[in-house]
Design a protein around this motif. Structure first.
Motif, mmCIF file in Angstrom:
data_model
loop_
_atom_site.group_PDB
_atom_site.id
_atom_site.type_symbol
_atom_site.label_atom_id
_atom_site.label_comp_id
_atom_site.label_asym_id
_atom_site.label_seq_id
_atom_site.Cartn_x
_atom_site.Cartn_y
_atom_site.Cartn_z
ATOM 1 N N ILE A 124 -36.230 -4.229 5.691
ATOM 2 C CA ILE A 124 -35.239 -5.175 5.174
ATOM 3 C C ILE A 124 -34.053 -5.294 6.121
ATOM 4 O O ILE A 124 -33.510 -6.388 6.318
ATOM 5 C CB ILE A 124 -34.782 -4.730 3.766
ATOM 6 N N VAL A 161 -34.119 -1.712 -2.074
ATOM 7 C CA VAL A 161 -33.550 -2.747 -1.206
ATOM 8 C C VAL A 161 -32.796 -3.819 -1.980
ATOM 9 O O VAL A 161 -31.953 -4.523 -1.404
ATOM 10 C CB VAL A 161 -34.653 -3.415 -0.350
ATOM 11 N N LEU A 176 -40.072 -11.226 -2.152
ATOM 12 C CA LEU A 176 -40.552 -9.922 -1.719
ATOM 13 C C LEU A 176 -41.964 -9.736 -2.263
ATOM 14 O O LEU A 176 -42.194 -9.926 -3.465
ATOM 15 C CB LEU A 176 -39.647 -8.808 -2.242
ATOM 16 N N MET A 232 -43.667 -6.345 2.003
ATOM 17 C CA MET A 232 -43.244 -4.954 2.050
ATOM 18 C C MET A 232 -44.417 -3.986 1.967
ATOM 19 O O MET A 232 -44.219 -2.774 1.980
ATOM 20 C CB MET A 232 -42.246 -4.674 0.922
ATOM 21 N N ILE A 247 -40.961 -11.669 2.595
ATOM 22 C CA ILE A 247 -41.056 -10.360 3.239
ATOM 23 C C ILE A 247 -42.211 -9.589 2.606
ATOM 24 O O ILE A 247 -42.188 -9.310 1.402
ATOM 25 C CB ILE A 247 -39.749 -9.567 3.105
ATOM 26 N N ASN A 267 -39.031 1.065 3.948
ATOM 27 C CA ASN A 267 -38.613 -0.099 3.174
ATOM 28 C C ASN A 267 -37.252 -0.613 3.640
ATOM 29 O O ASN A 267 -37.051 -1.810 3.846
ATOM 30 C CB ASN A 267 -38.536 0.254 1.683
ATOM 31 N N ILE A 323 -29.518 -6.107 -0.652
ATOM 32 C CA ILE A 323 -29.650 -7.545 -0.380
ATOM 33 C C ILE A 323 -28.569 -8.318 -1.120
ATOM 34 O O ILE A 323 -27.895 -9.189 -0.561
ATOM 35 C CB ILE A 323 -31.047 -8.055 -0.777
#
Length: 329
Positions: free
Chosen positions: A147, A23, A8, A93, A91, A143, A27
């Motif tokens: 995700i 998040v 991330l 963010m 990812i 956010n 996850i």
């Protein structure tokens, strides 16, 4: 989707990183054995290094390198980023050009915001896949939506409402009383700062010890003013990020400007009041115990007016009354 190791990228700022940690628990719920690395500016690393869901935190110093015009430092940073593990997915963010470039140096399989929803549209050119998520949406929901899209998690509003604390737990600071409130008096812009005179008025209306958080010499001077004008107010010592987390997480109430330490209250499921002038509730996730009080300004979140000092017009009696309602003692 088979995922063993992801990264991330959320480089800064404090409040944005705090709001992005929501998040992690979701996850891990779907991928209990996954390794999650986080890439951020070095100054924010202490916030994440002890997080139970983060495998490793990797840091960079882009602000320092830019300020010092340190070309050799940039080269070394690129080498370190290229040496990171081969991630199954990266990812971004943040949705800025700098975070997109950092992500692309790390690897190719990057997911991020599309050109219509990234803060800087050029960032989308660096992604292998993108999500369209309105910029006007709450930062928490942005956010989560990113995700959800990247990892097919299907996080619901109910899941957000019943979340576990999103930051690590720490012991109560040595200097705190049994019950206390916290007032966060600083912010990144002058127009986001509630006047110290009105902070003192709010503190005088409360019946509990209120610790005043400060981070700079100017904020310390303002905190001293508040303490001199309210028997209930007391300065904290100079706090590092972990100590700040400890103070916030054990508070009964946090009141503050639109800034990182105030957002920590929601992260720790602590009641809070966020004061808004040039910004608005998009920056938080309002709940029955995490509320906003704002000026009468009409805010365009896509074109924030940093010269809007209307926060000074918020009535301290309204803040104190809401604080008493949330304290419930």
């Amino acid at each position: 989707m088979k995922l063993n190791h992801i990264a991330l990228v959320r480089l800064s700022a404090l409040g944005d990183i705090v709001n992005a940690t929501i998040v992690l628990q979701f996850i891990r719920q779907k991928y209990p054995n996954i390794k999650i690395d986080w890439i951020c500016e070095e100054v924010f690393a202490p916030l994440l290094t002890e997080h139970p869901f983060i495998h490793q935190v990797h840091t960079i110093n882009l602000k320092k390198l830019k300020k010092e015009k340190n070309f050799s430092g940039v080269v070394q940073t690129v080498k370190r980023l290229r040496a990171l593990p081969k991630y199954d997915l990266i990812i971004d963010m943040q949705g800025l050009l700098k975070s997109a470039v950092v992500s692309r140096i790390i690897g190719k399989n990057i997911h991020g915001y599309d050109k219509d929803s990234a803060r800087e549209s050029l960032a989308s050119l660096f992604y292998a896949s993108t999500s369209n998520i309105p910029y006007e949406l709450s930062v928490i929901k942005r956010n989560v939506a990113l995700i959800n899209d990247a990892l097919d998690l299907q996080i619901s509003d109910e899941m957000i409402d019943t979340k576990e604390p999103t930051l690590p737990a720490y012991e109560r600071p040595f200097f705190t009383q049994e019950r206390y409130a916290v007032f966060v008096i600083g912010a990144s812009w002058a127009s986001k700062i509630y006047p110290k005179e009105k902070v003192a008025e709010v503190c005088n209306s409360l019946t509990c010890k209120t610790y005043i958080v400060w981070g700079s010499e100017q904020e310390k001077a303002d905190a001293e003013f508040v303490a001199q004008h309210s028997e209930n107010a007391q300065l904290t010592p100079k706090l590092d990020l972990k100590e700040l987390c400890a103070l916030i997480s054990h508070a009964s109430l946090v009141i503050g400007n639109d800034t990182g330490p105030t957002h920590m209250a929601w992260a720790y499921n602590v009641p809070s009041i966020t004061l808004f002038g040039p910004t608005n509730e998009r920056m938080i996730y309002p709940t029955t115990t995490n509320v906003a009080i704002h000026s009468d300004s009409k805010v365009d979140i896509s074109h924030i007016d940093k010269n809007d000092f209307s926060i000074k017009d918020i009535d301290p009696i309204a803040v104190a009354n809401k604080a008493k309602e949330l304290l419930k003692w």
